[in-house]
Design an enzyme around this catalytic site. Structure first.
Site, mmCIF file in Angstrom:
data_model
loop_
_atom_site.group_PDB
_atom_site.id
_atom_site.type_symbol
_atom_site.label_atom_id
_atom_site.label_comp_id
_atom_site.label_asym_id
_atom_site.label_seq_id
_atom_site.Cartn_x
_atom_site.Cartn_y
_atom_site.Cartn_z
ATOM 1 N N GLY A 14 0.890 -1.340 0.085
ATOM 2 C CA GLY A 14 0.146 -0.006 0.026
ATOM 3 C C GLY A 14 1.108 1.257 0.122
ATOM 4 N N LEU A 37 -3.878 -7.416 -1.575
ATOM 5 C CA LEU A 37 -3.969 -6.625 -2.844
ATOM 6 C C LEU A 37 -5.391 -5.899 -3.079
ATOM 7 C CD1 LEU A 37 -1.604 -8.255 -5.524
ATOM 8 C CD2 LEU A 37 -1.088 -6.351 -3.618
ATOM 9 N N SER A 38 -6.080 -5.960 -1.877
ATOM 10 C CA SER A 38 -7.469 -5.349 -2.085
ATOM 11 C C SER A 38 -7.673 -4.044 -2.275
ATOM 12 C CB SER A 38 -8.330 -5.735 -0.899
ATOM 13 O OG SER A 38 -7.837 -5.081 0.430
ATOM 14 N N ASP A 62 -4.835 -12.492 2.830
ATOM 15 C CA ASP A 62 -5.541 -11.746 3.660
ATOM 16 C C ASP A 62 -5.250 -12.402 5.004
ATOM 17 O OD1 ASP A 62 -7.159 -10.882 5.325
ATOM 18 O OD2 ASP A 62 -9.266 -11.248 4.353
ATOM 19 N N ILE A 63 -4.568 -11.452 5.938
ATOM 20 C CA ILE A 63 -4.189 -11.801 7.333
ATOM 21 C C ILE A 63 -5.061 -12.245 8.107
ATOM 22 C CG2 ILE A 63 -2.081 -10.130 7.053
ATOM 23 C CD1 ILE A 63 -3.645 -8.419 9.238
ATOM 24 N N SER A 128 -3.804 6.253 14.054
ATOM 25 C CA SER A 128 -4.236 7.583 13.607
ATOM 26 C C SER A 128 -4.454 8.530 14.521
ATOM 27 C CB SER A 128 -5.395 7.187 12.754
ATOM 28 O OG SER A 128 -6.098 8.519 12.147
ATOM 29 N N TYR A 152 -14.443 3.468 11.538
ATOM 30 C CA TYR A 152 -13.040 3.287 11.336
ATOM 31 C C TYR A 152 -12.133 3.716 12.453
ATOM 32 C CZ TYR A 152 -8.546 5.343 9.821
ATOM 33 O OH TYR A 152 -7.057 5.681 9.637
ATOM 34 N N LYS A 156 -9.259 1.709 15.217
ATOM 35 C CA LYS A 156 -8.028 2.050 15.373
ATOM 36 C C LYS A 156 -7.910 1.979 16.788
ATOM 37 C CE LYS A 156 -6.341 2.289 11.473
ATOM 38 N NZ LYS A 156 -4.907 1.313 10.923
ATOM 39 N N LEU A 203 -7.368 15.227 0.373
ATOM 40 C CA LEU A 203 -7.135 16.486 -0.276
ATOM 41 C C LEU A 203 -5.927 16.346 -1.332
ATOM 42 C CD1 LEU A 203 -7.601 19.587 -0.395
ATOM 43 C CD2 LEU A 203 -5.837 19.707 1.352
ATOM 44 N N PHE A 221 -14.031 22.165 1.166
ATOM 45 C CA PHE A 221 -15.047 21.588 2.331
ATOM 46 C C PHE A 221 -15.301 22.758 3.299
ATOM 47 C CE2 PHE A 221 -14.142 17.054 0.752
ATOM 48 C CZ PHE A 221 -15.173 17.292 -0.361
ATOM 49 N N ARG A 234 -4.891 20.959 8.935
ATOM 50 C CA ARG A 234 -4.466 19.534 9.280
ATOM 51 C C ARG A 234 -2.715 19.830 9.241
ATOM 52 N NH1 ARG A 234 -9.130 19.324 9.694
ATOM 53 N NH2 ARG A 234 -10.317 17.678 9.006
HETATM 54 N N1 UFG Z 1 -10.807 18.615 1.784
HETATM 55 C C1 UFG Z 1 -11.303 19.529 0.917
HETATM 56 N N2 UFG Z 1 -11.680 18.935 -0.272
HETATM 57 C C2 UFG Z 1 -11.234 17.666 -0.538
HETATM 58 C C3 UFG Z 1 -10.949 16.796 0.190
HETATM 59 C C4 UFG Z 1 -10.725 17.411 1.497
HETATM 60 O O1 UFG Z 1 -11.532 20.582 1.048
HETATM 61 O O2 UFG Z 1 -11.651 17.249 -1.636
HETATM 62 C C5 UFG Z 1 -10.470 19.191 3.225
HETATM 63 C C6 UFG Z 1 -10.764 18.377 4.196
HETATM 64 O O3 UFG Z 1 -12.352 19.142 4.690
HETATM 65 C C7 UFG Z 1 -9.969 18.761 5.646
HETATM 66 C C8 UFG Z 1 -8.596 18.733 4.852
HETATM 67 O O4 UFG Z 1 -8.868 18.706 3.463
HETATM 68 O O5 UFG Z 1 -10.276 19.926 6.078
HETATM 69 C C9 UFG Z 1 -8.026 17.227 4.636
HETATM 70 O O6 UFG Z 1 -8.911 16.225 4.345
HETATM 71 P P1 UFG Z 1 -8.532 14.833 4.168
HETATM 72 O O7 UFG Z 1 -9.680 14.048 3.776
HETATM 73 O O8 UFG Z 1 -7.392 14.833 3.350
HETATM 74 O O9 UFG Z 1 -7.995 14.338 5.608
HETATM 75 P P2 UFG Z 1 -8.701 14.292 6.842
HETATM 76 O O10 UFG Z 1 -7.764 14.908 7.905
HETATM 77 O O11 UFG Z 1 -10.451 14.369 6.697
HETATM 78 O O12 UFG Z 1 -8.693 12.777 7.079
HETATM 79 C C10 UFG Z 1 -7.473 12.325 7.575
HETATM 80 C C11 UFG Z 1 -7.529 10.643 7.055
HETATM 81 C C12 UFG Z 1 -8.537 9.730 7.906
HETATM 82 C C13 UFG Z 1 -8.494 9.870 9.086
HETATM 83 C C14 UFG Z 1 -8.472 11.325 9.693
HETATM 84 C C15 UFG Z 1 -8.280 11.959 10.989
HETATM 85 O O13 UFG Z 1 -7.677 10.422 5.611
HETATM 86 O O14 UFG Z 1 -8.551 8.604 7.399
HETATM 87 O O15 UFG Z 1 -7.464 11.929 8.915
HETATM 88 O O16 UFG Z 1 -7.106 11.020 11.346
HETATM 89 F F1 UFG Z 1 -9.630 9.442 9.999
#
Ligand code: UFG
Length: 346
Positions: A14, A37-38, A62-63, A128, A152, A156, A203, A221, A234
């Site tokens: 991955g 490989l899923s 698959d583990i 996470s 999810y 964790k 993102l 968003f 983030r």
């Molecule tokens: N965002 C957008 N547009 C998009 C995608 C994301 O504006 O198309 C924004 C989100 O609102 C957020 C930021 O970009 O503010 C980051 O979003 P991500 O989806 O990249 O990441 P997240 O922090 O939401 O999620 C990540 C992991 C999850 C985990 C989470 C908290 O992907 O698996 O952190 O640990 F659960």
């Protein structure tokens, strides 16, 4: 554990797994990979072999298949485990909670049973920052309270609890819970990177797909969060830095027993618009975007207190946001369809 140690990497084909396998080899370890490989491609490992000249033992299993997993432990002298293999899409976990609990918790049980049977004592868990839920304060230290707001996240959190309880009953075990913030970017070679199936949830892969022309524009968003520009903040961390954090944890574990928890982030918060601007600066590409409604379940702000990893592991992230964007784009532009264009055969 010597540096020639064989480390079983579950989910090693991955995104984070393949970068960690590469780093393990470069630091003198011998990874053995198990992956069903899923949600990954064997091509990633072929490319790691090309980059390193190493041959990587690989098992498409698959583990949760205990017998299949046990056969790997019988064939190799496994000294430690880095456990990535898990489902990871928050939205999907709300739709299919049972699949998430069965896969993410069931897989852990098989591994822990094998540790007992084969006398393995070293375990690194891919956790996470989602376990912090909507934290009261940032930066978030490891001592912050934990909670989960979706299946999810629950898997964790439950995995951490299971590891804590089991490790307590096995005093010679050493377990690291690594709580990742937002992994992005790709190996600077552009040979391995993130290859999400379908429309990216996250993102950075969304931005790179806009840049490469697969998607017309980015949807941001929400812009009314209590952050410096109203968009979500983030802690983005380069996947190579993250991979190195695993090797630092493995090395530390040799010296201690019990369960140790570390945040892996940069300690810096960046908004969605900060990322867009950094990407444009790093690549010269323009990212058209529209502000849309906030995504359900999103929080305003999360970034790590990284002092524990720095003090205890001697590890800290080195790459900055523009380098993350540069490498994400380098990967995407060289592999517009991810690993799909490759034959995938050995
Ligand atoms: N965002 C957008 N547009 C998009 C995608 C994301 O504006 O198309 C924004 C989100 O609102 C957020 C930021 O970009 O503010 C980051 O979003 P991500 O989806 O990249 O990441 P997240 O922090 O939401 O999620 C990540 C992991 C999850 C985990 C989470 C908290 O992907 O698996 O952190 O640990 F659960």
């Amino acid at each position: 554990m010597t540096k020639e140690s064989q480390i079983l990497v579950t989910g090693g084909a991955g995104y984070i797994g393949s970068h960690t396998v590469l780093e393990l080899i470069q630091q003198g370890y011998s990874p053995v990979v198990v992956d069903d490989l899923s949600n990954s491609s064997k091509e990633s490992l072929i490319r790691v072999e090309e980059l390193t000249g190493a041959k990587i033992p690989f098992y498409e299993i698959d583990i949760a298949d205990s017998k299949g997993l046990a056969s790997i432990f019988s064939s190799h002298s496994i000294d430690g485990i880095i456990h990535f293999a898990a489902f990871k899409a928050v939205g999907e976990s709300v739709e299919k909670p049972l699949a998430y609990y069965r896969n993410n918790i069931g897989g852990l049980f098989s591994l822990l049973d094998c540790m007992d049977t084969y006398g393995v004592t070293q375990f690194v868990f891919s956790s996470s920052c989602t376990v912090y839920g909507d934290a009261d304060d940032v930066p978030i230290p490891e001592s912050a309270s934990v909670s989960a707001v979706n299946p999810y996240g629950q898997t964790k959190l439950m995995s951490e609890i299971i590891l804590r309880d089991v490790a307590q009953s096995r005093p010679n075990w050493s377990v690291s819970n690594l709580r990742y913030f937002n992994p992005v970017g790709a190996h600077p070679s552009g040979r391995i990177g993130e290859d999400p199936s379908g429309i990216p949830n996250n993102l950075m892969p969304y931005i790179t797909q806009v840049a490469v022309g697969t998607r017309p524009f980015l949807r941001v968003f929400g812009d009314t969060y209590p952050t410096h520009d109203g968009t979500g903040v983030r802690d983005y961390i380069h996947v190579v830095d993250l991979a190195k954090g695993h090797i630092a944890a493995l090395s530390y574990q040799k010296t201690v027993q019990g369960v140790h928890t570390f945040n892996l982030g940069t300690g810096r918060g960046s908004s969605v618009l900060d990322v867009v601007k950094a990407f444009e600066r790093a690549t010269g590409k323009t990212i058209p975007y529209e502000i849309v409604d906030a995504r359900a379940g999103d929080i305003a702000e999360a970034f790590a207190d990284t002092s524990k990893a720095s003090e205890v592991l001697g590890w800290s992230a080195e790459f900055g946001l523009e380098e993350m964007c540069r490498d994400a784009w380098n990967w995407q532009s060289k592999n517009p369809h991810g690993y799909e264009d490759s034959s995938g055969t050995v």
